[in-house]
Design an enzyme around this catalytic site. Structure first.
Site, PDB file in Angstrom:
ATOM      1  N   LYS A  85      23.623  49.657  42.621  1.00  0.00           N
ATOM      2  CA  LYS A  85      24.358  48.838  41.654  1.00  0.00           C
ATOM      3  C   LYS A  85      24.161  49.289  40.196  1.00  0.00           C
ATOM      4  O   LYS A  85      23.365  50.174  39.932  1.00  0.00           O
ATOM      5  CB  LYS A  85      23.962  47.372  41.830  1.00  0.00           C
TER       6      LYS A  85
HETATM    7  C1  LIG Z   1      30.807  42.489  46.461  1.00  0.00           C
HETATM    8  C2  LIG Z   1      29.394  42.322  46.919  1.00  0.00           C
HETATM    9  N1  LIG Z   1      28.907  41.081  47.032  1.00  0.00           N
HETATM   10  C3  LIG Z   1      27.643  40.847  47.425  1.00  0.00           C
HETATM   11  C4  LIG Z   1      26.800  41.882  47.732  1.00  0.00           C
HETATM   12  C5  LIG Z   1      25.410  41.579  48.227  1.00  0.00           C
HETATM   13  O1  LIG Z   1      24.409  42.061  47.371  1.00  0.00           O
HETATM   14  P1  LIG Z   1      22.949  42.362  47.980  1.00  0.00           P
HETATM   15  O2  LIG Z   1      23.041  43.603  48.783  1.00  0.00           O
HETATM   16  O3  LIG Z   1      22.102  42.533  46.751  1.00  0.00           O
HETATM   17  O4  LIG Z   1      22.568  41.182  48.772  1.00  0.00           O
HETATM   18  C6  LIG Z   1      27.261  43.199  47.631  1.00  0.00           C
HETATM   19  C7  LIG Z   1      26.375  44.325  47.974  1.00  0.00           C
HETATM   20  O5  LIG Z   1      26.772  45.401  48.311  1.00  0.00           O
HETATM   21  C8  LIG Z   1      28.589  43.417  47.214  1.00  0.00           C
HETATM   22  O6  LIG Z   1      29.077  44.663  47.122  1.00  0.00           O
END
Ligand SMILES: Cc1ncc(COP(=O)(O)O)c(C=O)c1O
Length: 387
Positions: A186
């Site tokens: 990210k």
């Molecule tokens: C659009 C979106 N929402 C939520 C998430 C979830 O984040 P995390 O992997 O930190 O739980 C991601 C992760 O790839 C994402 O791309």
């Protein structure tokens, strides 16, 4: 993520001595779980985003879950969500016992389609989850009006949108709850991690409880000289806290967040200019420069046109042969087996786009040589195949 000299990975986090020294500092301090570095990171994030309450946690998924829990969304409620997202944006709706209602996206910016949102609001709708896809902001002006007029919560899935700006302000200041992910790929990373941003004091208080076993505020310091062994459990919460080791990485990343975004913007411009020369085969991402809008550039998603000699999947294989790692964001959630069976729906734009999309490497430490090799390879693959 394997990093070798001859393979260009899909992602490579920019970790320097800054992060490493800050982690060493955390390890030497004796606080390795939630402690002062988490508090410091939350304060720094709040000041960077110009917002009141920042609750760090161990993933973007946890941030989304805490948002829904603190809003008391549950059985019998509906939540509007795009299918063109990572599955966790939708899984969390089921975790609280509510029902996801899928909406389609815009053909150009891949963000949720406002008229489809309008058509799917019912008496049971409690919230809209807006995903700022790839770092491009969803139409928060329209969505805020819609949410206000229909008395709905607006939750922003800002997993891709750290450093994105809408109306001259960072994402983090518009909706009722904004959920960031600090996963390895990210815009800023803590390895795994996330943050929930809310402006409402009651929601913030509830979210903090849900994120830490339901234990009353500030009990993390119960092992210090200022702390007390006593604590109260106010509700059955989860263990979603960030650690000081993660926060140490995050604080260092935050200092270079804009620098990394600027570098990615330059790479995105280079890709766009050069790949536009083969627009009969591929389409570069939409980016309309508007006053007050800043793209977060988490992803650079091109479309391999369906009428090509080479389809998207073959293209990925050809790039792999040239030692370039690509990815696909996303397999639409409603096409995954669980959702296909339990929440069948048809979303024409999402389905059509899915067959064509592919994400190119986009990160701040991608070198000029690597970027030009990627562009050269894409051109050779398509120009060669068309002969
Ligand atoms: C659009 C979106 N929402 C939520 C998430 C979830 O984040 P995390 O992997 O930190 O739980 C991601 C992760 O790839 C994402 O791309």
């Amino acid at each position: 993520m394997i990093i070798t000299n001859d393979f260009i990975p899909f992602h490579r986090a920019e970790i320097t001595s800054q992060e490493i020294n800050n982690v060493i500092d955390a390890l030497k301090s004796g606080w390795i779980s939630k402690g002062p570095k988490v508090v410091e990171f939350e304060e720094k994030l709040a000041s960077f985003l110009n917002t009141k309450h920042v609750i760090t946690c161990n993933s973007g998924t946890a941030a989304l879950h805490m948002a829904l829990l603190s809003m008391r969304i549950g059985p019998g409620d509906e939540v509007i969500v795009p299918s063109f997202t990572f599955c966790s944006s939708v899984n969390v709706i089921l975790h609280v016992g509510a029902t996801p209602v899928f909406v389609d996206i815009n053909e150009d910016n891949f963000c949720l389609n406002i008229s489809d949102v309008k058509s799917k609001i019912s008496a049971k709708t409690k919230a809209i989850i807006a995903v700022h896809f790839a770092g491009y902001p969803a139409d928060l002006k329209e969505l805020s009006c819609l949410a206000r007029d229909n008395e709905l919560y607006l939750i922003e899935d800002a997993a891709h949108a750290f450093t994105t700006k809408f109306n001259n302000q960072y994402i983090g200041t518009h909706g009722d709850a904004i959920c960031f992910s600090f996963y390895a790929t990210k815009n800023i990373t803590t390895g795994e991690g996330g943050a929930l941003v809310v402006s409402n004091d009651t929601l913030a208080e509830k979210a903090r409880l849900y994120g830490w076993h339901g234990i009353s505020k500030n009990a993390w310091n119960r092992y210090t000289s200022e702390g007390s062994w006593k604590y109260d459990v106010m509700l059955p919460g989860f263990k979603y806290n960030m650690t000081d080791i993660q926060a140490a990485i995050g604080s260092s990343q935050l200092e270079k967040a804009e620098m990394m975004r600027n570098k990615k913007e330059k790479i995105a411009s280079y890709y766009s200019e050069n790949l536009n020369e083969i627009s009969e085969f591929i389409k570069v991402p939409f980016y309309k420069k508007e006053v007050g809008l800043q793209h977060g550039w988490h992803l650079f998603v091109i479309r391999v046109k369906n009428n090509n000699f080479i389809n998207r999947d073959e293209f990925i294989e050809r790039m792999k042969e040239r030692k370039i790692g690509l990815s696909v964001h996303f397999i639409p959630v409603h096409l995954h087996p669980y959702y296909k069976t339990n929440f069948p729906t048809s979303l024409p734009v999402t389905e059509n786009i899915y067959d064509e999309i592919v994400s190119l490497p986009l990160y701040s430490n991608l070198t000029k040589e690597e970027t030009s090799y990627i562009v050269k390879s894409i051109k050779e693959i398509f120009m060669g195949a068309s002969r």
